[in-house]
Design an enzyme around this catalytic site. Structure first.
Site, PDB file in Angstrom:
ATOM      1  N   GLY A  13     -81.619 -64.553 -72.371  1.00 47.02           N
ATOM      2  CA  GLY A  13     -81.281 -64.088 -71.025  1.00 47.02           C
ATOM      3  C   GLY A  13     -82.211 -64.791 -70.045  1.00 47.02           C
ATOM      4  N   LEU A  14     -82.213 -64.232 -68.857  1.00 45.49           N
ATOM      5  CA  LEU A  14     -82.989 -64.860 -67.800  1.00 45.49           C
ATOM      6  C   LEU A  14     -84.489 -64.988 -68.127  1.00 45.49           C
ATOM      7  CD1 LEU A  14     -81.800 -63.771 -64.480  1.00 45.49           C
ATOM      8  CD2 LEU A  14     -84.232 -63.777 -64.805  1.00 45.49           C
ATOM      9  N   ALA A  43     -76.646 -62.136 -67.264  1.00 45.48           N
ATOM     10  CA  ALA A  43     -75.467 -62.801 -66.704  1.00 45.48           C
ATOM     11  C   ALA A  43     -74.507 -61.782 -66.098  1.00 45.48           C
ATOM     12  CB  ALA A  43     -74.764 -63.614 -67.785  1.00 45.48           C
ATOM     13  N   ALA A  45     -75.620 -59.113 -64.373  1.00 39.66           N
ATOM     14  CA  ALA A  45     -76.273 -58.421 -63.248  1.00 39.66           C
ATOM     15  C   ALA A  45     -75.541 -58.781 -61.965  1.00 39.66           C
ATOM     16  CB  ALA A  45     -77.741 -58.824 -63.171  1.00 39.66           C
ATOM     17  N   GLN A  46     -74.987 -57.773 -61.305  1.00 39.24           N
ATOM     18  CA  GLN A  46     -74.190 -58.060 -60.107  1.00 39.24           C
ATOM     19  C   GLN A  46     -75.044 -58.026 -58.845  1.00 39.24           C
ATOM     20  OE1 GLN A  46     -70.842 -55.368 -59.943  1.00 39.24           O
ATOM     21  NE2 GLN A  46     -69.881 -56.260 -61.746  1.00 39.24           N
ATOM     22  N   GLU A 113     -79.311 -51.576 -51.464  1.00 31.40           N
ATOM     23  CA  GLU A 113     -78.992 -50.776 -52.654  1.00 31.40           C
ATOM     24  C   GLU A 113     -79.789 -49.475 -52.620  1.00 31.40           C
ATOM     25  OE1 GLU A 113     -79.263 -53.206 -56.180  1.00 31.40           O
ATOM     26  OE2 GLU A 113     -77.566 -54.422 -55.557  1.00 31.40           O
ATOM     27  N   HIS A 233     -76.083 -45.919 -65.079  1.00 33.83           N
ATOM     28  CA  HIS A 233     -75.524 -46.406 -63.811  1.00 33.83           C
ATOM     29  C   HIS A 233     -74.376 -45.487 -63.429  1.00 33.83           C
ATOM     30  CE1 HIS A 233     -73.934 -48.927 -60.668  1.00 33.83           C
ATOM     31  NE2 HIS A 233     -74.936 -49.770 -60.816  1.00 33.83           N
ATOM     32  N   ARG A 279     -80.854 -43.588 -58.123  1.00 33.66           N
ATOM     33  CA  ARG A 279     -79.768 -43.795 -59.086  1.00 33.66           C
ATOM     34  C   ARG A 279     -79.620 -42.639 -60.070  1.00 33.66           C
ATOM     35  NH1 ARG A 279     -79.340 -49.631 -61.812  1.00 33.66           N
ATOM     36  NH2 ARG A 279     -78.786 -50.215 -59.694  1.00 33.66           N
ATOM     37  N   HIS A 338     -77.326 -48.180 -68.803  1.00 32.91           N
ATOM     38  CA  HIS A 338     -77.363 -49.435 -68.052  1.00 32.91           C
ATOM     39  C   HIS A 338     -78.663 -50.205 -68.243  1.00 32.91           C
ATOM     40  CE1 HIS A 338     -76.431 -52.155 -64.761  1.00 32.91           C
ATOM     41  NE2 HIS A 338     -77.519 -51.791 -64.104  1.00 32.91           N
ATOM     42  N   GLU A 362     -86.147 -56.736 -70.154  1.00 39.23           N
ATOM     43  CA  GLU A 362     -85.853 -55.320 -70.402  1.00 39.23           C
ATOM     44  C   GLU A 362     -86.498 -54.796 -71.685  1.00 39.23           C
ATOM     45  OE1 GLU A 362     -81.701 -54.429 -69.880  1.00 39.23           O
ATOM     46  OE2 GLU A 362     -81.977 -52.331 -70.452  1.00 39.23           O
ATOM     47  N   ARG A 373     -85.837 -46.926 -62.484  1.00 39.98           N
ATOM     48  CA  ARG A 373     -85.988 -48.274 -61.912  1.00 39.98           C
ATOM     49  C   ARG A 373     -85.289 -48.383 -60.561  1.00 39.98           C
ATOM     50  NH1 ARG A 373     -82.553 -53.080 -62.424  1.00 39.98           N
ATOM     51  NH2 ARG A 373     -81.109 -51.518 -63.177  1.00 39.98           N
TER      52      ARG A 373
HETATM   53  C1  SIN Z   1     -75.888 -53.005 -59.529  1.00 42.29           C
HETATM   54  O1  SIN Z   1     -75.503 -54.050 -59.014  1.00 42.29           O
HETATM   55  O2  SIN Z   1     -75.457 -51.910 -59.203  1.00 42.29           O
HETATM   56  C2  SIN Z   1     -76.884 -53.055 -60.622  1.00 42.29           C
HETATM   57  C3  SIN Z   1     -78.117 -53.658 -60.140  1.00 42.29           C
HETATM   58  C4  SIN Z   1     -79.235 -53.253 -61.029  1.00 42.29           C
HETATM   59  O3  SIN Z   1     -79.018 -52.530 -62.006  1.00 42.29           O
HETATM   60  O4  SIN Z   1     -80.359 -53.621 -60.730  1.00 42.29           O
END
Ligand code: SIN
Length: 518
Positions: A13-14, A43, A45-46, A113, A233, A279, A338, A362, A373
């Site tokens: 991953g990253l 990949a 992660a939005q 966010e 999430h 969250r 998530h 992670e 988080r």
């Molecule tokens: C999201 O785009 O809702 C997730 C971002 C994250 O979990 O940090």
């Protein structure tokens, strides 16, 4: 036994790829269970990367939000370190070629966010950040002469000598079959193999991410931290897919509302920040609606209309695939596993408790996330700690980078197979008893069943790794007799100041504590 001069990085991953580039010219072997770019949570992660990039923002404000979201257990020094490094990290990724969204004046476009006091999330084409950063890094890794990538290979165990990690046990994946293990000795091992979302039946994580990498460190004796804190999430798209596609939190930042089948905007009664509450609060509210049969949904229509199609293409594509038109109808959602705040305990250089073993991303628990988080701090942490671990490994290894020829490992077929029914059973136990809401009795039941499953399938190291992580989550959750952040106990619904500290646990301790459940 084969020996290499290459640093072994488990996970692509990253964090793993960035660390591989940071270690250059030192030779590195990256182990990836899939073709590069597939199967890594990064990949998917939005949201993007949280960083104080606007005039009205500062790393101090970012650190304050991180500490507040973490519900009392964030390490403030780590929060200051990571948020302080964030702007430079964005500039570095930009230099590496990541096409972050910019406005006409050239400023980074920032998403808002949940639990951020300001819009602070640097993004790519709305919801494409993870994918685009990964594409940039993959291209560089493929071109880097110092990096060898072994695809469709996984790590099943760590090799130790006199308390120091000296290598990894690797196996090759061929469809559903797994080869016999090969032992590889290496000068240093960096684990960057993701979290544990797939230990739950409903998850946003790629299919193979089931706590195996945390589990193999735990089985080698590493100290684990904050294992009870699993983030759910609130807006996984609930259309019966496994894994569940994500509807990014940035949609709520743009004004999307949570509504139930009765037409009630239920977040108004839950928290003063409504849809932008922390969250864990939103996830529990969505979970309660699902449990009550009220069918929670995310309504993007008034806030975005047709703009969702161009501003959030990944969400729009997932909806289209499920036969949902978000321009005309709300999106059904559910709370899904998530991100794991817990993991292998590391110091500020990414060192685990075991000499020779570093961890980032992670799989690590650095103290940044606490009990909950802050959105888009995950990608940031992976980048900052990948760099720090790479620097620390380079400083730890004596002399100049050795000349290490590319490795060719000979894998023999016939390793112990993973039983899909056992995995599914484990996932159901975790969802039912170790999920969004927990009780002491349910956790005790989960522990009994995890131990029984592990004993019944003892030949598979992959399953042993999953069970180790599952047992650590359930045990830490049983020990924490309070509710804090993402960890909710129906039998202890309030936070308790006696529990404000981070938790630390080894697998041996968890096994000892839960022996009576066996
Ligand atoms: C999201 O785009 O809702 C997730 C971002 C994250 O979990 O940090």
């Amino acid at each position: 036994m084969i020996t290499t001069g290459r640093v072994v990085i488990v996970g692509a991953g990253l964090g793993g790829l960035y660390a591989a580039l940071m270690l250059a010219p030192r030779p590195v072997l990256v182990i990836s269970p899939e073709t590069l770019g597939e199967g890594a949570s990064s990949a998917w992660a939005q949201g993007g990367v949280a960083a104080a990039m606007s005039e009205g923002d500062s790393p101090e404000a970012h650190a304050r939000d991180t500490v507040a979201a973490g519900a009392g257990t964030v390490d403030p020094e780590i929060a200051a370190l990571v948020t302080g490094a964030a702007p430079a990290q964005i500039l570095d990724l930009t230099d590496h070629g990541t096409p972050f969204d910019r406005d006409a004046a050239g400023n980074y476009v920032l998403n808002h966010e949940a639990a951020h006091s300001i819009a602070r999330v640097v993004r790519v084409k709305g919801d494409q950040a993870g994918r685009k950063i990964m594409e940039t890094l993959i291209a560089e890794v493929r071109a880097a002469p110092s990096v060898q990538v072994m695809e469709r290979v996984l790590a099943q165990g760590l090799i130790s000598e006199n308390g120091r990690v000296t290598g990894v046990e690797l196996a090759q994946i061929d469809g559903d079959a797994i080869s016999q293990p090969v032992a590889l000795l290496a000068p240093a091992v960096l684990l960057a193999g993701g979290g544990s979302g797939g230990l739950y039946a409903l998850t946003t994580n790629p299919p193979r991410i089931r706590g195996q990498v945390m589990g193999l460190a735990a089985r080698a004796g590493a100290v684990m931290a904050d294992m009870e804190f699993v983030q759910f999430h609130p807006t996984a798209i609930d259309v019966g897919r496994d894994p569940a596609p994500l509807a990014t939190e940035a949609l709520r930042g743009e004004g999307a509302r949570l509504v139930n089948a009765d037409g009630l905007f239920f977040m108004e009664a839950e928290h003063p920040m409504a849809e932008l509450a922390p969250r864990d609060v939103v996830a529990r509210a969505v979970f309660a609606q699902t449990q009550a049969g009220k069918r929670p949904m995310l309504d993007t229509r008034a806030a975005l209309g047709e703009a969702i199609l161009t501003q959030f293409p990944a969400v729009a594509a997932a909806c289209r695939k499920a036969g949902i038109d978000p321009v005309r109808a709300p999106i059904p959602v559910a709370a899904a596993a998530h991100y794991h705040m817990g993991g292998v305990a590391t110091d500020a250089a990414g060192r685990s408790s075991l000499p020779g073993l570093w961890v980032c991303g992670e799989a690590a628990s650095t103290g940044l996330h606490g009990a909950n988080r802050l959105a888009s701090n995950g990608v940031l942490e992976a980048l900052v700690f990948a760099r720090r671990a790479a620097e620390d490994i380079a400083a730890d290894l004596p002399g100049a980078a050795p000349d290490a020829p590319a490795l060719a490992l000979d894998f023999t077929p016939g390793g112990p197979a993973l039983d899909p029914d056992a995995v599914q059973h484990l996932r159901e136990v975790m969802t039912r008893h170790v999920g969004v809401r927990r009780t002491g009795a349910g956790l005790a039941q989960a522990i009994t069943r995890i131990r029984a499953l592990q004993a019944a399938h003892a030949s598979s190291p992959d399953f042993a790794n999953m069970c180790a992580t599952a047992l650590l989550i359930a045990t830490a959750a049983l020990q924490r007799r309070e509710s804090r952040g993402a960890h909710w106990r129906d039998d202890f619904p309030a936070p308790d100041p006696d529990f404000v500290q981070r938790s630390r646990l080894t697998l041996a301790e968890a096994q000892q504590m839960t022996q009576e459940n066996a």
